[in-house]
Design a protein around this motif. Structure first.
Motif, PDB file in Angstrom:
ATOM      1  N   LEU A   1      31.623  54.514  36.323  1.00  0.00           N
ATOM      2  CA  LEU A   1      31.180  55.581  35.428  1.00  0.00           C
ATOM      3  C   LEU A   1      30.844  55.025  34.053  1.00  0.00           C
ATOM      4  O   LEU A   1      29.792  55.314  33.481  1.00  0.00           O
ATOM      5  N   LYS A   2      31.753  54.219  33.499  1.00  0.00           N
ATOM      6  CA  LYS A   2      31.525  53.665  32.159  1.00  0.00           C
ATOM      7  C   LYS A   2      30.305  52.763  32.129  1.00  0.00           C
ATOM      8  O   LYS A   2      29.576  52.727  31.140  1.00  0.00           O
ATOM      9  N   ALA A   3      30.074  52.037  33.210  1.00  0.00           N
ATOM     10  CA  ALA A   3      28.913  51.150  33.257  1.00  0.00           C
ATOM     11  C   ALA A   3      27.619  51.943  33.376  1.00  0.00           C
ATOM     12  O   ALA A   3      26.554  51.470  32.968  1.00  0.00           O
ATOM     13  N   HIS A   4      27.705  53.159  33.921  1.00  0.00           N
ATOM     14  CA  HIS A   4      26.507  53.958  34.169  1.00  0.00           C
ATOM     15  C   HIS A   4      26.050  54.727  32.937  1.00  0.00           C
ATOM     16  O   HIS A   4      24.847  54.825  32.677  1.00  0.00           O
ATOM     17  N   GLY A   5      26.998  55.303  32.191  1.00  0.00           N
ATOM     18  CA  GLY A   5      26.584  56.104  31.051  1.00  0.00           C
ATOM     19  C   GLY A   5      27.746  56.773  30.361  1.00  0.00           C
ATOM     20  O   GLY A   5      28.894  56.345  30.470  1.00  0.00           O
ATOM     21  N   LEU A   6      27.453  57.861  29.643  1.00  0.00           N
ATOM     22  CA  LEU A   6      28.453  58.610  28.892  1.00  0.00           C
ATOM     23  C   LEU A   6      28.701  59.964  29.538  1.00  0.00           C
ATOM     24  O   LEU A   6      27.759  60.675  29.894  1.00  0.00           O
ATOM     25  N   LEU A   7      29.964  60.316  29.666  1.00  0.00           N
ATOM     26  CA  LEU A   7      30.358  61.631  30.155  1.00  0.00           C
ATOM     27  C   LEU A   7      30.491  62.545  28.947  1.00  0.00           C
ATOM     28  O   LEU A   7      31.269  62.270  28.030  1.00  0.00           O
ATOM     29  N   CYS A   8      29.714  63.625  28.929  1.00  0.00           N
ATOM     30  CA  CYS A   8      29.746  64.500  27.766  1.00  0.00           C
ATOM     31  C   CYS A   8      29.308  65.915  28.144  1.00  0.00           C
ATOM     32  O   CYS A   8      28.674  66.124  29.180  1.00  0.00           O
ATOM     33  N   PRO A   9      29.644  66.915  27.309  1.00  0.00           N
ATOM     34  CA  PRO A   9      29.237  68.293  27.576  1.00  0.00           C
ATOM     35  C   PRO A   9      27.743  68.465  27.328  1.00  0.00           C
ATOM     36  O   PRO A   9      27.196  67.942  26.359  1.00  0.00           O
ATOM     37  N   LEU A  10      27.088  69.203  28.201  1.00  0.00           N
ATOM     38  CA  LEU A  10      25.644  69.381  28.131  1.00  0.00           C
ATOM     39  C   LEU A  10      25.315  70.800  27.696  1.00  0.00           C
ATOM     40  O   LEU A  10      25.852  71.760  28.245  1.00  0.00           O
ATOM     41  N   PRO A  11      24.432  70.958  26.709  1.00  0.00           N
ATOM     42  CA  PRO A  11      24.260  72.270  26.065  1.00  0.00           C
ATOM     43  C   PRO A  11      23.255  73.210  26.726  1.00  0.00           C
ATOM     44  O   PRO A  11      23.075  74.320  26.236  1.00  0.00           O
ATOM     45  N   SER A  12      22.570  72.797  27.796  1.00  0.00           N
ATOM     46  CA  SER A  12      21.588  73.691  28.403  1.00  0.00           C
ATOM     47  C   SER A  12      21.522  73.459  29.904  1.00  0.00           C
ATOM     48  O   SER A  12      21.884  72.383  30.405  1.00  0.00           O
ATOM     49  N   GLN A  13      21.033  74.474  30.608  1.00  0.00           N
ATOM     50  CA  GLN A  13      21.003  74.423  32.059  1.00  0.00           C
ATOM     51  C   GLN A  13      20.122  73.298  32.618  1.00  0.00           C
ATOM     52  O   GLN A  13      20.515  72.632  33.577  1.00  0.00           O
ATOM     53  N   PRO A  14      18.937  73.024  32.065  1.00  0.00           N
ATOM     54  CA  PRO A  14      18.142  71.909  32.605  1.00  0.00           C
ATOM     55  C   PRO A  14      18.875  70.573  32.531  1.00  0.00           C
ATOM     56  O   PRO A  14      18.809  69.774  33.467  1.00  0.00           O
ATOM     57  N   LEU A  15      19.567  70.341  31.430  1.00  0.00           N
ATOM     58  CA  LEU A  15      20.348  69.106  31.317  1.00  0.00           C
ATOM     59  C   LEU A  15      21.471  69.082  32.338  1.00  0.00           C
ATOM     60  O   LEU A  15      21.720  68.058  32.990  1.00  0.00           O
TER      61      LEU A  15
END
Length: 427
Positions: free
Chosen positions: A47-61
């Motif tokens: 997971l860490k090598a792939h990217g950042l885990l974070c809250p997403l503010p819109s449905q398309p994201l």
């Protein structure tokens, strides 16, 4: 939710209640592993090598980055010692918690793609069909102000993302340093140094991860020649990466930075070639042009210009040629008129290639303009000037050369549709 540690702490309490008092203890480290599995990944290290885990503010994201997988999460819970009958409820609960927080995993490539293009926001558009546009046009006919608002983007300078980037940078992630440098030079407030509080707690959490101890064991087995597979292999590889990062830190790499240049230098030291390009562009540091096999996202025509700006002229034709192979007419013209003007075979090859792409570079290109350089307008009137360029003059060659260069151009044309991965080398 201030950061992922906050969610992990909340989820730990919830999942332990589901696992039951007489069951295996759900450690905080287990939560990180289960979140990775819920996102379809084999381990938290992946997971860490792939990217950042974070809250997403819109449905398309969220639709693009937030797909959750209860099945792999349940299977992972069982490997961590949770009783089989409790694994599925536990996985469903964690996925529900993650969905409620709108969590998704945003790849490093997408984060850097946005920042390197000059944006501090990451968008995802929802695919639309003809019916959508028909209804939209009908609504606009009734109300010109009915145009829908754009979905909320992920703001990369937000405190949550910046803190996650700082955390990753402190762990030796060069892509995080590159992202932070780009944010800092665009005015984002990014505090230098390691964060305390929840981040310090997360450090302690991670020391308890299975891939800390099992990774060492697997790493030692690898060193003895044993072939590992699956999660054991991931743990061993992650442990080896940690060893390398600690060695890099001992060589005084910048893991805590304050200026954009600090971050770019740290990213460059951690293998980010785009950071070396930025150091060349912003500060005249030409180390990029000493690389043997540069891997970058930048436009090769821009790199050719940069090579000349920093005095590394020997690299300009190589990057121009790469731009030309990708169909850039300016690059072809510059090669034909300057860098390769003395090589009839190359000049004729670029001529044929441009023709195959729909442009005859031997034809002049002129337009009428006003004195200020704008296109001439008869309604405005006044003095008319001519702007443009002459066509390229082709050297005299015999028919065999014309046919040879045509075949070479056809080969380039056939390859252009797919990226052949070729990288330039200094001539």
């Amino acid at each position: 939710m201030n950061n992922i540690s906050s969610l992990a702490r909340q989820a730990q309490t919830h999942l332990q209640a589901i696992a039951g008092a007489g069951n295996a203890v759900v450690k905080r480290s287990h939560v990180y592993e289960l979140m990775a599995a819920a996102l379809g990944l084999g381990s938290h290290a992946t997971l860490k090598a792939h990217g950042l885990l974070c809250p997403l503010p819109s449905q398309p994201l969220l639709a693009h980055y937030g797909a959750l997988h209860p099945g792999p999460c349940a299977a992972r819970a069982e490997t961590l010692g949770v009783a089989r009958e409790r694994c599925e409820p536990l996985a469903q609960a964690l996925c529900a918690d993650m969905a409620a927080k709108a969590l998704g995993l945003v790849p490093w490539e997408d984060i850097l793609g946005a920042l390197l293009s000059g944006s501090r926001e990451l968008y995802r558009e929802t695919p639309r069909d003809d019916k959508y546009y028909e209804s939209l046009h009908a609504a606009l006919d009734d109300d010109p102000d009915a145009w829908p608002e754009d979905p909320e983007p992920l703001r990369l300078e937000s405190p949550f993302v910046c803190q996650a980037l700082q955390k990753a940078a402190g762990q030796g992630e060069g892509r995080a340093h590159l992202a932070l440098g780009l944010l800092v030079e665009r005015g984002a407030r990014v505090d230098a140094g390691h964060q305390g509080g929840d981040d310090a707690e997360e450090d302690a959490d991670m020391d308890d991860l299975p891939d800390s101890r099992a990774g060492l064991y697997g790493y030692e087995r690898q060193q003895k020649g044993e072939v590992l597979t699956g999660v054991e292999l991931e743990w061993a590889e992650d442990y080896a990466e940690r060893v390398q990062r600690r060695a890099a830190a001992s060589r005084d790499l910048a893991t805590r930075s304050s200026t954009a240049r600090d971050h770019f230098n740290a990213a460059a030291a951690l293998g980010q070639h785009d950071a070396l390009l930025l150091l060349a562009d912003r500060y005249g540091d030409d180390r990029f042009f000493d690389l043997q096999a540069p891997q970058v996202r930048a436009d090769p025509l821009w790199i050719a210009d940069l090579a000349q700006r920093v005095g590394r002229y020997e690299w300009a034709p190589a990057w121009l040629a790469l731009a030309a192979e990708r169909g850039d007419m300016r690059a072809m013209r510059e090669l034909m008129e300057s860098w390769q003007a003395g090589d009839p075979v190359k000049v004729w090859t670029w001529f044929h290639y441009a023709r195959l792409l729909g442009m005859d570079l031997t034809q002049g290109d002129y337009r009428a303009i006003h004195g200020d350089g704008s296109s001439y307008d008869d309604d405005v009137g006044g003095p008319m000037f001519v702007d443009g360029m002459d066509g390229v003059e082709l050297p005299a060659v015999d028919e065999s050369v014309r046919q040879e260069t045509l075949r070479a151009a056809q080969s380039l044309f056939a390859r252009m549709k797919g990226d052949n991965g070729l990288l330039p080398s200094a001539q």
